[in-house]
Design a protein around this motif. Sequence first.
Motif, PDB file in Angstrom:
ATOM      1  N   GLN A  23      13.488 -11.906  35.522  1.00 52.27           N
ATOM      2  CA  GLN A  23      13.413 -11.760  36.976  1.00 52.27           C
ATOM      3  C   GLN A  23      13.842 -10.359  37.401  1.00 52.27           C
ATOM      4  O   GLN A  23      13.218  -9.739  38.261  1.00 52.27           O
ATOM      5  CB  GLN A  23      14.277 -12.815  37.674  1.00 52.27           C
ATOM      6  CG  GLN A  23      14.138 -12.787  39.186  1.00 52.27           C
ATOM      7  CD  GLN A  23      12.713 -13.041  39.640  1.00 52.27           C
ATOM      8  OE1 GLN A  23      12.058 -13.962  39.183  1.00 52.27           O
ATOM      9  NE2 GLN A  23      12.217 -12.214  40.546  1.00 52.27           N
ATOM     10  N   ASP A  27      11.486  -7.611  39.288  1.00 54.47           N
ATOM     11  CA  ASP A  27      11.846  -6.953  40.544  1.00 54.47           C
ATOM     12  C   ASP A  27      11.726  -5.437  40.428  1.00 54.47           C
ATOM     13  O   ASP A  27      11.201  -4.777  41.326  1.00 54.47           O
ATOM     14  CB  ASP A  27      13.272  -7.332  40.958  1.00 54.47           C
ATOM     15  CG  ASP A  27      13.404  -8.804  41.333  1.00 54.47           C
ATOM     16  OD1 ASP A  27      12.374  -9.462  41.589  1.00 54.47           O
ATOM     17  OD2 ASP A  27      14.559  -9.303  41.346  1.00 54.47           O
ATOM     18  N   GLN A  31       9.122  -2.905  42.448  1.00 54.53           N
ATOM     19  CA  GLN A  31       9.554  -1.724  43.196  1.00 54.53           C
ATOM     20  C   GLN A  31       8.852  -0.469  42.688  1.00 54.53           C
ATOM     21  O   GLN A  31       8.444   0.388  43.481  1.00 54.53           O
ATOM     22  CB  GLN A  31      11.070  -1.558  43.087  1.00 54.53           C
ATOM     23  CG  GLN A  31      11.845  -2.620  43.806  1.00 54.53           C
ATOM     24  CD  GLN A  31      13.338  -2.574  43.492  1.00 54.53           C
ATOM     25  OE1 GLN A  31      13.785  -1.774  42.667  1.00 54.53           O
ATOM     26  NE2 GLN A  31      14.102  -3.437  44.134  1.00 54.53           N
TER      27      GLN A  31
END
Length: 69
Positions: A23, A27, A31
């Motif tokens: 996870q 993320d 980004q």
Amino acid sequence: MTTLEDRVMDLESRMAFQDDTIQTLNDVLFQQQQAVERLQLQMAALLKRYEEMVGQYSVSEEEAPPPHY
């Protein structure tokens, strides 16, 4: 020797850490993809401005070179 229950608990613990790591990586990747897309848009805008400026200041091929050549 470890029992089956201990082994299952160990595997569950490892899986939880792996899920958290996946996870976190997801993320960060998201980004970075957003940053890449912003940079691509900025680059396209800069290229367009550059081409407009070159078009304004380009020297016509019909003009004779300066006398000192």
